[in-house]
Design a protein around this motif. Structure first.
Motif, PDB file in Angstrom:
ATOM      1  N   ALA A  19     -28.882  -7.098  31.898  1.00 28.41           N
ATOM      2  CA  ALA A  19     -29.614  -7.077  30.627  1.00 28.41           C
ATOM      3  C   ALA A  19     -29.699  -5.659  30.076  1.00 28.41           C
ATOM      4  N   ARG A  20     -29.608  -5.524  28.760  1.00 28.35           N
ATOM      5  CA  ARG A  20     -29.714  -4.222  28.117  1.00 28.35           C
ATOM      6  C   ARG A  20     -31.151  -3.975  27.681  1.00 28.35           C
ATOM      7  N   ALA A  21     -31.435  -2.728  27.388  1.00 27.16           N
ATOM      8  CA  ALA A  21     -32.821  -2.326  27.179  1.00 27.16           C
ATOM      9  C   ALA A  21     -33.321  -2.559  25.766  1.00 27.16           C
ATOM     10  N   GLY A  22     -32.435  -2.892  24.817  1.00 27.75           N
ATOM     11  CA  GLY A  22     -32.852  -2.963  23.417  1.00 27.75           C
ATOM     12  C   GLY A  22     -34.017  -3.888  23.155  1.00 27.75           C
ATOM     13  N   ASP A  23     -33.985  -5.100  23.752  1.00 30.40           N
ATOM     14  CA  ASP A  23     -35.054  -6.061  23.498  1.00 30.40           C
ATOM     15  C   ASP A  23     -35.967  -6.234  24.708  1.00 30.40           C
ATOM     16  N   TRP A  24     -35.902  -5.294  25.631  1.00 29.97           N
ATOM     17  CA  TRP A  24     -36.714  -5.377  26.847  1.00 29.97           C
ATOM     18  C   TRP A  24     -38.032  -4.622  26.653  1.00 29.97           C
ATOM     19  N   PRO A  25     -39.181  -5.165  27.091  1.00 34.02           N
ATOM     20  CA  PRO A  25     -39.360  -6.472  27.718  1.00 34.02           C
ATOM     21  C   PRO A  25     -39.741  -7.531  26.690  1.00 34.02           C
ATOM     22  N   ALA A  26     -39.181  -8.712  26.851  1.00 34.17           N
ATOM     23  CA  ALA A  26     -39.469  -9.812  25.937  1.00 34.17           C
ATOM     24  C   ALA A  26     -40.295 -10.912  26.601  1.00 34.17           C
ATOM     25  N   ARG A  27     -40.558 -10.770  27.890  1.00 33.20           N
ATOM     26  CA  ARG A  27     -41.348 -11.763  28.616  1.00 33.20           C
ATOM     27  C   ARG A  27     -41.987 -11.112  29.834  1.00 33.20           C
ATOM     28  N   ARG A  28     -42.673 -11.913  30.619  1.00 33.15           N
ATOM     29  CA  ARG A  28     -43.404 -11.367  31.761  1.00 33.15           C
ATOM     30  C   ARG A  28     -42.449 -10.760  32.789  1.00 33.15           C
ATOM     31  N   ILE A  29     -42.994  -9.814  33.557  1.00 30.67           N
ATOM     32  CA  ILE A  29     -42.225  -9.105  34.578  1.00 30.67           C
ATOM     33  C   ILE A  29     -42.855  -9.385  35.933  1.00 30.67           C
ATOM     34  N   THR A  30     -42.032  -9.770  36.900  1.00 26.93           N
ATOM     35  CA  THR A  30     -42.517 -10.069  38.252  1.00 26.93           C
ATOM     36  C   THR A  30     -42.358  -8.852  39.155  1.00 26.93           C
ATOM     37  N   ARG A  82     -28.196  -3.182  40.008  1.00 32.08           N
ATOM     38  CA  ARG A  82     -27.358  -3.313  38.814  1.00 32.08           C
ATOM     39  C   ARG A  82     -28.175  -3.326  37.520  1.00 32.08           C
ATOM     40  N   THR A  83     -29.457  -3.064  37.626  1.00 32.16           N
ATOM     41  CA  THR A  83     -30.310  -3.059  36.437  1.00 32.16           C
ATOM     42  C   THR A  83     -29.904  -1.922  35.497  1.00 32.16           C
ATOM     43  N   ASP A  84     -29.945  -2.194  34.195  1.00 34.75           N
ATOM     44  CA  ASP A  84     -29.536  -1.207  33.204  1.00 34.75           C
ATOM     45  C   ASP A  84     -30.330   0.088  33.355  1.00 34.75           C
ATOM     46  N   ALA A  85     -29.628   1.214  33.299  1.00 33.97           N
ATOM     47  CA  ALA A  85     -30.263   2.516  33.499  1.00 33.97           C
ATOM     48  C   ALA A  85     -31.331   2.804  32.451  1.00 33.97           C
ATOM     49  N   ALA A  86     -31.137   2.313  31.229  1.00 31.45           N
ATOM     50  CA  ALA A  86     -32.136   2.561  30.194  1.00 31.45           C
ATOM     51  C   ALA A  86     -33.452   1.855  30.511  1.00 31.45           C
ATOM     52  N   ILE A  87     -33.389   0.689  31.136  1.00 32.19           N
ATOM     53  CA  ILE A  87     -34.607  -0.008  31.554  1.00 32.19           C
ATOM     54  C   ILE A  87     -35.282   0.759  32.689  1.00 32.19           C
ATOM     55  N   LEU A  88     -34.479   1.225  33.621  1.00 32.28           N
ATOM     56  CA  LEU A  88     -35.032   2.011  34.734  1.00 32.28           C
ATOM     57  C   LEU A  88     -35.726   3.264  34.216  1.00 32.28           C
ATOM     58  N   ASP A  89     -35.097   3.944  33.270  1.00 33.48           N
ATOM     59  CA  ASP A  89     -35.695   5.161  32.716  1.00 33.48           C
ATOM     60  C   ASP A  89     -36.988   4.849  31.971  1.00 33.48           C
ATOM     61  N   ARG A  90     -36.992   3.754  31.216  1.00 32.74           N
ATOM     62  CA  ARG A  90     -38.210   3.379  30.488  1.00 32.74           C
ATOM     63  C   ARG A  90     -39.361   3.104  31.460  1.00 32.74           C
ATOM     64  N   LEU A  91     -39.074   2.339  32.499  1.00 29.43           N
ATOM     65  CA  LEU A  91     -40.102   2.050  33.492  1.00 29.43           C
ATOM     66  C   LEU A  91     -40.596   3.320  34.173  1.00 29.43           C
TER      67      LEU A  91
END
Length: 352
Positions: free
Chosen positions: A50-61, A288-297
């Motif tokens: 998944a790419r970071a553009g529309d993340w997060p769009a739902r709950r995160i576990t 394999r998670t998108d690096a942009a999501i990792l950086d945002r978190l």
């Protein structure tokens, strides 16, 4: 921001909604191999993830691979509460205990790399595959480090009514004169406190009588009752008893003294060089998670850790707030995985 971190994150599995010879020397590792591992930990962004553009769009576990109420919960739930508010999506704490954390970690390793499944990792997971040969994950390969939460050191304590020693030097002298006669408790086979005993024996050139318990609670009860003479206990758990005189602190198993126990020297100050036993907690994602999501978190966690509420809560737990880059945390994880895997292999323990 007003927050009561623990009450805001109640209930294992419930959504956290928005709130208003042992030797710990580094294992020799080919430089190219180390750079490859580190690059993989940092890169992310594999095809199909998944790419970071529309993340997060739902709950995160948040998958916690231990039963509710442990150290991972203590640090994960307050941070999850803050992130639920900042990201505008519920956070679900899913406790999946069993087999030294390997059951839950295996589930997390097999989860989609979409930023909606995270792992709350700790020191124990770095070497768990060494103890559990059937573990379904490789910690260095299968997880991308996001951010450290906290680090909590162990302290060597004795019951002064059972063993009358004033400092670490006297403890070592007694152990050398009477090998195998000092009963020392651990929280269980393969735990950090258990491995710390073997590491301590090797560093000090002594032999102790290790008595493993099923958890820290029973061990601490027997230590206070004098059934065992000594133990490595988390600084936060030991502080009150040391201050009351029921236990005596001999050495902090870290390079720095602890604010909760300012009069207890570090192991090096007490005369034992290069001895560390610290448990840490942090956030990870499938590799394999998108690096942009990792950086945002990562960036969001750093903001949370800098809040006064979290600093106060961490101080009460004897923990240090860790503010560092994702690259620094990734390097730390590589080093810790090498170090504790070597120590675990030297212990020659096979868990079922």
């Amino acid at each position: 921001m007003q927050l009561s971190p623990m009450s805001a994150c109640a209930g294992g599995g419930a959504a956290v909604r928005p709130i208003s010879s042992f030797d710990d020397a580094s294992i020799p590792m080919n430089d190219l191999a180390r750079r490859t591992v580190l690059a993989g930990l940092l890169a992310g962004g594999a095809a199909g993830a998944a790419r970071a553009g529309d993340w997060p769009a739902r709950r995160i576990t948040w998958l916690v691979p231990y039963p509710a109420g442990g150290g991972s919960d203590t640090f994960a739930r307050p941070i999850a509460g803050y992130l639920a508010e900042r990201l505008g999506q519920p956070m679900v704490i899913d406790n999946r205990g069993g087999a030294g954390g390997t059951v839950g970690a295996t589930v997390a390793a097999q989860a989609p790399a979409d930023g909606y499944s995270l792992l709350v990792g700790d020191t124990g997971l770095t070497y768990a595959p060494t103890l559990y040969p059937t573990a379904g994950f490789d910690f260095g390969r299968d997880f991308a480090p996001i951010a450290a939460f906290a680090r909590v050191p162990y302290v060597l304590v004795v019951n002064p009514r059972r063993l009358e020693v004033a400092n670490l030097g006297q403890f070592i002298d007694v152990a050398r004169r009477k090998p195998g006669t000092i009963d020392i408790g651990s929280t269980g086979l393969g735990t950090i406190s258990h491995l710390a005993i073997g590491l301590f024996e090797a560093r000090a050139g002594i032999k102790l009588h290790d008595i493993p318990y099923r958890g820290g609670g029973p061990m601490l009860q027997d230590l206070l009752a004098g059934q065992v003479a000594a133990a490595f206990v988390l600084a936060s758990a030991a502080a009150g008893y040391v201050k009351s005189g029921k236990l005596r602190g001999l050495a902090i198993a870290n390079r720095r003294r602890e604010a909760l126990l300012p009069d207890v020297p570090t192991a090096e100050e007490a005369g034992l060089a290069d001895f560390r036993a610290t448990i840490w907690f942090g956030l990870f994602a499938p590799s394999r998670t998108d690096a942009a999501i990792l950086d945002r978190l990562h960036d969001e966690v750093q903001i949370v850790l800098a809040t006064d509420a979290i600093k106060r809560l961490w101080a009460e737990q004897g923990a240090r707030v860790e503010l560092e880059s994702r690259a620094d945390f990734a390097r730390f994880v590589v080093q810790e995985t090498e170090r504790w895997s070597r120590i675990a292999k030297a212990a020659n323990i096979q868990m079922e």
